[in-house]
Design a protein around this motif. Structure first.
Motif, PDB file in Angstrom:
ATOM      1  N   THR A   1      24.887  65.175  13.467  1.00 28.42           N
ATOM      2  CA  THR A   1      25.769  65.055  14.627  1.00 28.42           C
ATOM      3  C   THR A   1      27.094  65.736  14.320  1.00 28.42           C
ATOM      4  OG1 THR A   1      26.704  62.947  13.860  1.00 28.42           O
ATOM      5  CG2 THR A   1      24.755  62.818  15.260  1.00 28.42           C
ATOM      6  N   PHE A   2      27.818  66.146  15.354  1.00 30.00           N
ATOM      7  CA  PHE A   2      29.100  66.819  15.184  1.00 30.00           C
ATOM      8  C   PHE A   2      30.247  66.061  15.816  1.00 30.00           C
ATOM      9  CE2 PHE A   2      27.655  70.675  13.274  1.00 30.00           C
ATOM     10  CZ  PHE A   2      26.359  70.835  13.723  1.00 30.00           C
ATOM     11  N   TYR A   3      29.925  65.295  16.827  1.00 26.61           N
ATOM     12  CA  TYR A   3      30.972  64.678  17.632  1.00 26.61           C
ATOM     13  C   TYR A   3      30.471  63.313  18.063  1.00 26.61           C
ATOM     14  CZ  TYR A   3      34.763  64.735  21.133  1.00 26.61           C
ATOM     15  OH  TYR A   3      35.897  64.486  21.873  1.00 26.61           O
ATOM     16  N   MET A   4      31.308  62.281  17.872  1.00 25.27           N
ATOM     17  CA  MET A   4      30.893  60.909  18.127  1.00 25.27           C
ATOM     18  C   MET A   4      31.780  60.276  19.186  1.00 25.27           C
ATOM     19  SD  MET A   4      28.355  60.552  16.094  1.00 25.27           S
ATOM     20  CE  MET A   4      28.118  58.777  16.155  1.00 25.27           C
ATOM     21  N   GLY A   5      31.170  59.547  20.092  1.00 23.89           N
ATOM     22  CA  GLY A   5      31.947  58.940  21.157  1.00 23.89           C
ATOM     23  C   GLY A   5      31.557  57.502  21.419  1.00 23.89           C
ATOM     24  N   TRP A   6      32.459  56.822  22.130  1.00 24.56           N
ATOM     25  CA  TRP A   6      32.204  55.473  22.622  1.00 24.56           C
ATOM     26  C   TRP A   6      32.345  55.485  24.144  1.00 24.56           C
ATOM     27  CZ3 TRP A   6      30.433  51.487  19.777  1.00 24.56           C
ATOM     28  CH2 TRP A   6      30.563  51.559  18.380  1.00 24.56           C
ATOM     29  N   PHE A   7      31.405  54.852  24.798  1.00 26.56           N
ATOM     30  CA  PHE A   7      31.430  54.656  26.242  1.00 26.56           C
ATOM     31  C   PHE A   7      31.265  53.165  26.517  1.00 26.56           C
ATOM     32  CE2 PHE A   7      30.994  58.946  28.126  1.00 26.56           C
ATOM     33  CZ  PHE A   7      30.817  59.682  26.967  1.00 26.56           C
ATOM     34  N   ARG A   8      31.536  52.766  27.731  1.00 27.57           N
ATOM     35  CA  ARG A   8      31.316  51.374  28.108  1.00 27.57           C
ATOM     36  C   ARG A   8      30.818  51.299  29.548  1.00 27.57           C
ATOM     37  NH1 ARG A   8      37.625  49.256  28.070  1.00 27.57           N
ATOM     38  NH2 ARG A   8      38.340  50.388  29.938  1.00 27.57           N
ATOM     39  N   GLN A   9      30.089  50.235  29.812  1.00 28.43           N
ATOM     40  CA  GLN A   9      29.552  50.037  31.149  1.00 28.43           C
ATOM     41  C   GLN A   9      29.663  48.575  31.514  1.00 28.43           C
ATOM     42  OE1 GLN A   9      25.552  51.518  31.704  1.00 28.43           O
ATOM     43  NE2 GLN A   9      25.864  51.673  33.904  1.00 28.43           N
ATOM     44  N   ALA A  10      30.445  48.305  32.556  1.00 25.93           N
ATOM     45  CA  ALA A  10      30.588  46.950  33.079  1.00 25.93           C
ATOM     46  C   ALA A  10      29.540  46.731  34.173  1.00 25.93           C
ATOM     47  CB  ALA A  10      31.997  46.758  33.632  1.00 25.93           C
ATOM     48  N   PRO A  11      29.205  45.476  34.461  1.00 25.83           N
ATOM     49  CA  PRO A  11      28.189  45.206  35.486  1.00 25.83           C
ATOM     50  C   PRO A  11      28.555  45.847  36.820  1.00 25.83           C
ATOM     51  CG  PRO A  11      28.659  43.228  34.254  1.00 25.83           C
ATOM     52  CD  PRO A  11      29.652  44.256  33.807  1.00 25.83           C
ATOM     53  N   GLY A  12      27.603  46.562  37.408  1.00 25.55           N
ATOM     54  CA  GLY A  12      27.812  47.178  38.703  1.00 25.55           C
ATOM     55  C   GLY A  12      28.643  48.443  38.687  1.00 25.55           C
TER      56      GLY A  12
ATOM     57  N   ALA B   1      26.365  60.393  20.476  1.00 30.68           N
ATOM     58  CA  ALA B   1      26.531  61.538  19.575  1.00 30.68           C
ATOM     59  C   ALA B   1      26.270  62.834  20.318  1.00 30.68           C
ATOM     60  CB  ALA B   1      25.586  61.413  18.390  1.00 30.68           C
ATOM     61  N   SER B   2      26.998  63.856  19.922  1.00 23.61           N
ATOM     62  CA  SER B   2      26.858  65.157  20.564  1.00 23.61           C
ATOM     63  C   SER B   2      26.813  66.258  19.512  1.00 23.61           C
ATOM     64  CB  SER B   2      28.036  65.395  21.510  1.00 23.61           C
ATOM     65  OG  SER B   2      27.977  66.695  22.058  1.00 23.61           O
ATOM     66  N   ARG B   3      26.145  67.351  19.835  1.00 20.79           N
ATOM     67  CA  ARG B   3      26.142  68.533  18.968  1.00 20.79           C
ATOM     68  C   ARG B   3      27.262  69.491  19.338  1.00 20.79           C
ATOM     69  NH1 ARG B   3      19.623  69.807  18.925  1.00 20.79           N
ATOM     70  NH2 ARG B   3      18.990  67.788  18.076  1.00 20.79           N
ATOM     71  N   ARG B   4      28.042  69.101  20.354  1.00 17.41           N
ATOM     72  CA  ARG B   4      29.154  69.934  20.797  1.00 17.41           C
ATOM     73  C   ARG B   4      30.439  69.128  20.672  1.00 17.41           C
ATOM     74  NH1 ARG B   4      24.922  69.845  23.810  1.00 17.41           N
ATOM     75  NH2 ARG B   4      25.772  68.185  25.119  1.00 17.41           N
TER      76      ARG B   4
END
Length: 120
Positions: free
Chosen positions: A28-39, A95-98
């Motif tokens: 991997t080259f680039y790592m991120g965090w996302f989140r998702q709340a209900p709805g 994870a991203s390759r970019r």
């Protein structure tokens, strides 16, 4: 093949802190965090390259969340301070390759998610 495993979620009172970890295997080259709340749609939180380059934060978490990386352990951390009830969501490592992206389509691999609940 990239595999991501998150840990560190839980229940915390408003104003408290949590640290999420994401252990990565594969290239991997680039790592991120996302989140998702209900709805709601999954949204970007933070991201970084493995050398700390292209570090990004959503405006809603700037000054409260920090992202760091330990390349030797292939692990990325999200330190969340001054948590608010509106931070409640399932948090996903990605994870991203970019380098440099901040949308879900910029990332190729995803973890299973970890629940973060902030009580008021």
């Amino acid at each position: 093949q990239v595999r991501l495993v998150e840990s560190g979620g839980g229940l915390v009172q408003a104003g408290g802190s949590l640290r999420l970890s994401c252990a990565a295997s594969g290239r991997t080259f680039y790592m991120g965090w996302f989140r998702q709340a209900p709805g709601k749609e999954r949204e970007f939180v933070a991201a970084t390259g493995w050398r700390g380059e292209y570090r990004r934060f959503d405006d809603s978490v700037k000054g409260r969340f920090t992202i760091s990386e330990d390349k030797a352990k292939n692990t990325v951390y999200l330190q969340m301070d001054s948590l608010k009830p509106e931070d409640t969501a399932v948090y996903y490592c990605a994870a991203s390759r970019r380098l440099g992206g901040t949308t879900t389509s910029d990332f190729d691999s995803w973890g299973q998610g970890t629940q973060v609940t902030v009580s008021s």
